[in-house]
Design a protein around this motif. Structure first.
Motif, PDB file in Angstrom:
ATOM      1  N   ARG A 144       0.861  -1.177   0.000  1.00 28.32           N
ATOM      2  CA  ARG A 144       0.000   0.000   0.000  1.00 28.32           C
ATOM      3  C   ARG A 144       0.899   1.229   0.000  1.00 28.32           C
ATOM      4  N   LEU A 145       0.864   1.976  -1.086  1.00 29.73           N
ATOM      5  CA  LEU A 145       1.701   3.156  -1.256  1.00 29.73           C
ATOM      6  C   LEU A 145       0.826   4.398  -1.233  1.00 29.73           C
ATOM      7  N   ASN A 146       1.319   5.455  -0.616  1.00 33.44           N
ATOM      8  CA  ASN A 146       0.581   6.717  -0.546  1.00 33.44           C
ATOM      9  C   ASN A 146       1.527   7.881  -0.788  1.00 33.44           C
ATOM     10  N   TYR A 147       1.102   8.794  -1.660  1.00 30.46           N
ATOM     11  CA  TYR A 147       1.920   9.943  -2.020  1.00 30.46           C
ATOM     12  C   TYR A 147       1.079  11.216  -1.973  1.00 30.46           C
ATOM     13  N   PRO A 148       1.658  12.342  -1.539  1.00 29.65           N
ATOM     14  CA  PRO A 148       0.954  13.616  -1.717  1.00 29.65           C
ATOM     15  C   PRO A 148       0.733  13.849  -3.203  1.00 29.65           C
ATOM     16  N   LEU A 149      -0.283  14.600  -3.550  1.00 29.26           N
ATOM     17  CA  LEU A 149      -0.683  14.737  -4.945  1.00 29.26           C
ATOM     18  C   LEU A 149       0.448  15.203  -5.849  1.00 29.26           C
ATOM     19  N   GLU A 150       1.297  16.107  -5.382  1.00 30.81           N
ATOM     20  CA  GLU A 150       2.372  16.635  -6.210  1.00 30.81           C
ATOM     21  C   GLU A 150       3.294  15.524  -6.698  1.00 30.81           C
ATOM     22  N   VAL A 151       3.503  14.503  -5.867  1.00 28.18           N
ATOM     23  CA  VAL A 151       4.304  13.340  -6.274  1.00 28.18           C
ATOM     24  C   VAL A 151       3.416  12.301  -6.952  1.00 28.18           C
ATOM     25  N   GLY A 152       2.249  12.071  -6.376  1.00 30.30           N
ATOM     26  CA  GLY A 152       1.367  11.025  -6.880  1.00 30.30           C
ATOM     27  C   GLY A 152       0.857  11.257  -8.288  1.00 30.30           C
ATOM     28  N   ARG A 153       0.858  12.505  -8.768  1.00 29.36           N
ATOM     29  CA  ARG A 153       0.396  12.765 -10.132  1.00 29.36           C
ATOM     30  C   ARG A 153       1.228  11.998 -11.159  1.00 29.36           C
ATOM     31  N   HIS A 154       2.506  11.735 -10.827  1.00 35.84           N
ATOM     32  CA  HIS A 154       3.343  10.945 -11.730  1.00 35.84           C
ATOM     33  C   HIS A 154       2.846   9.499 -11.789  1.00 35.84           C
ATOM     34  N   VAL A 155       2.347   9.006 -10.659  1.00 37.73           N
ATOM     35  CA  VAL A 155       1.842   7.639 -10.610  1.00 37.73           C
ATOM     36  C   VAL A 155       0.548   7.516 -11.397  1.00 37.73           C
ATOM     37  N   LEU A 156      -0.283   8.559 -11.353  1.00 34.32           N
ATOM     38  CA  LEU A 156      -1.548   8.520 -12.086  1.00 34.32           C
ATOM     39  C   LEU A 156      -1.326   8.396 -13.591  1.00 34.32           C
ATOM     40  N   ALA A 157      -0.162   8.854 -14.063  1.00 30.29           N
ATOM     41  CA  ALA A 157       0.141   8.782 -15.496  1.00 30.29           C
ATOM     42  C   ALA A 157       0.964   7.549 -15.845  1.00 30.29           C
ATOM     43  N   PHE A 158       1.125   6.632 -14.880  1.00 27.95           N
ATOM     44  CA  PHE A 158       1.988   5.463 -15.053  1.00 27.95           C
ATOM     45  C   PHE A 158       1.166   4.193 -14.895  1.00 27.95           C
ATOM     46  N   ASP A 159       1.483   3.161 -15.680  1.00 28.94           N
ATOM     47  CA  ASP A 159       0.827   1.866 -15.529  1.00 28.94           C
ATOM     48  C   ASP A 159       1.537   1.092 -14.424  1.00 28.94           C
ATOM     49  N   PRO A 160       0.942   0.954 -13.223  1.00 23.25           N
ATOM     50  CA  PRO A 160       1.650   0.305 -12.113  1.00 23.25           C
ATOM     51  C   PRO A 160       1.851  -1.188 -12.295  1.00 23.25           C
ATOM     52  N   ASP A 161       1.204  -1.788 -13.306  1.00 19.12           N
ATOM     53  CA  ASP A 161       1.462  -3.194 -13.615  1.00 19.12           C
ATOM     54  C   ASP A 161       2.697  -3.363 -14.507  1.00 19.12           C
ATOM     55  N   SER A 162       3.262  -2.243 -14.965  1.00 23.63           N
ATOM     56  CA  SER A 162       4.377  -2.341 -15.909  1.00 23.63           C
ATOM     57  C   SER A 162       5.735  -2.416 -15.229  1.00 23.63           C
ATOM     58  N   GLY A 163       5.807  -2.157 -13.902  1.00 26.70           N
ATOM     59  CA  GLY A 163       7.108  -2.237 -13.257  1.00 26.70           C
ATOM     60  C   GLY A 163       7.206  -1.379 -12.016  1.00 26.70           C
ATOM     61  N   SER A 164       8.404  -0.851 -11.790  1.00 23.17           N
ATOM     62  CA  SER A 164       8.747  -0.178 -10.542  1.00 23.17           C
ATOM     63  C   SER A 164       8.230   1.259 -10.495  1.00 23.17           C
ATOM     64  N   ILE A 165       7.373   1.551  -9.529  1.00 31.87           N
ATOM     65  CA  ILE A 165       6.916   2.924  -9.315  1.00 31.87           C
ATOM     66  C   ILE A 165       8.087   3.786  -8.844  1.00 31.87           C
ATOM     67  N   TYR A 166       8.932   3.220  -7.989  1.00 28.11           N
ATOM     68  CA  TYR A 166      10.100   3.961  -7.491  1.00 28.11           C
ATOM     69  C   TYR A 166      10.971   4.436  -8.648  1.00 28.11           C
ATOM     70  N   GLN A 167      11.246   3.542  -9.604  1.00 33.52           N
ATOM     71  CA  GLN A 167      12.082   3.929 -10.739  1.00 33.52           C
ATOM     72  C   GLN A 167      11.390   4.986 -11.585  1.00 33.52           C
ATOM     73  N   GLU A 168      10.083   4.875 -11.737  1.00 34.44           N
ATOM     74  CA  GLU A 168       9.332   5.876 -12.490  1.00 34.44           C
ATOM     75  C   GLU A 168       9.444   7.245 -11.827  1.00 34.44           C
ATOM     76  N   LEU A 169       9.349   7.285 -10.509  1.00 32.12           N
ATOM     77  CA  LEU A 169       9.469   8.561  -9.806  1.00 32.12           C
ATOM     78  C   LEU A 169      10.866   9.150  -9.970  1.00 32.12           C
ATOM     79  N   LEU A 170      11.890   8.304  -9.885  1.00 29.62           N
ATOM     80  CA  LEU A 170      13.255   8.791 -10.113  1.00 29.62           C
ATOM     81  C   LEU A 170      13.398   9.339 -11.524  1.00 29.62           C
ATOM     82  N   ASP A 171      12.854   8.613 -12.501  1.00 27.57           N
ATOM     83  CA  ASP A 171      12.941   9.062 -13.899  1.00 27.57           C
ATOM     84  C   ASP A 171      12.218  10.387 -14.099  1.00 27.57           C
TER      85      ASP A 171
END
Length: 255
Positions: A144-171
């Protein structure tokens, strides 16, 4: 030996030594093969072998050698920051294929305890993700991951079944500089038990994590629950050297 196409030579050598230590082929106190023996085994020059040995020394697995053969010190390597934060990276380094089955992603108001963890106002928008994590295609952890909206907006544009959310945030340039973890045990509730394919009440290893920017701003609050036979934690302590592990009172009354 056939070299894995995605690995450099020193990584292949390091993987062989690390795996041999982990499976007991080399035990604490044993001498490792010499540089010459390893160069012959892997048809390598001395440079990659020395780099591999240096990696294992940095992980605390082997001694420095100092003109003699290196000796195995421990069978549990220290972890990089990426391994601590990223389930996918941890699996890759352990030669496990990570996977995920996303249950849901939602933008929602932060309830009181989550808002306190992220240091945002009650009801402020957060992005929350609930995933089942797999190890070699076997259910192993609920996340269970939780992010403030400013960070989480990157997750909303990412397919979380495709791989690492952490790496996506770094990218995406998100500043992730420090993390704290609190580890305890909880009983599997109905939802988690169904996903992990165990009975309700099965003990789970819970890891609650907060991640921070370099300026100390919290940007993640997570709750991971592992099957205890899939993961464990080891810490090494040295006299006169502060440990990153802290033991605190649970506040429970004495029996």
């Amino acid at each position: 030996m056939t070299k894995t196409h995605s690995r450099q030579q020193h990584e292949v050598v390091a993987h062989y030594l690390r795996s041999s230590i982990r499976d007991g082929s080399f035990q604490p106190g044993d001498e490792l093969p010499s540089e010459a023996e390893l160069t012959r085994k892997f048809s390598s020059s001395r440079g990659p072998v020395r780099q591999a040995m240096s990696t294992l020394r940095a992980e605390g697995l082997i001694s420095s050698g100092r003109g003699r053969r290196s000796v195995v010190l421990d069978n549990v390597p220290t972890q990089s920051f990426d391994d601590i934060i990223s389930f996918s990276q941890w699996c890759h380094n352990a030669d496990i294929v990570p996977g995920q089955r996303t249950q849901w992603v939602a933008r929602q108001p932060a309830e009181k305890s989550l808002a306190a963890s992220l240091e945002i106002p009650d009801g402020a928008p957060v992005v929350s993700i609930f995933r089942l994590r797999l190890m070699d295609d076997v259910p192993s952890m609920v996340e269970r991951l939780n992010y403030p909206l400013e960070v989480g907006r990157h997750v909303l544009a990412f397919d979380p079944d495709s791989g690492s959310i952490y790496q996506e945030l770094l990218d995406r340039g998100v500043d992730i500089s420090r993390a704290s973890r609190t580890i305890d045990a909880v009983a599997a509730e109905e939802e988690d038990a169904a996903l992990l394919e165990v009975a309700v009440g099965t003990p789970l290893l819970r890891v609650r994590r907060r991640a921070f920017t370099s300026s100390g701003e919290p940007i993640e609050s997570s709750d991971d629950r592992y099957l205890p036979w899939k993961a464990s934690f080891t810490t090494n302590s040295t006299r006169d050297t502060p440990s990153s592990l802290s033991m605190i009172s649970s506040g429970w009354p004495l029996p």
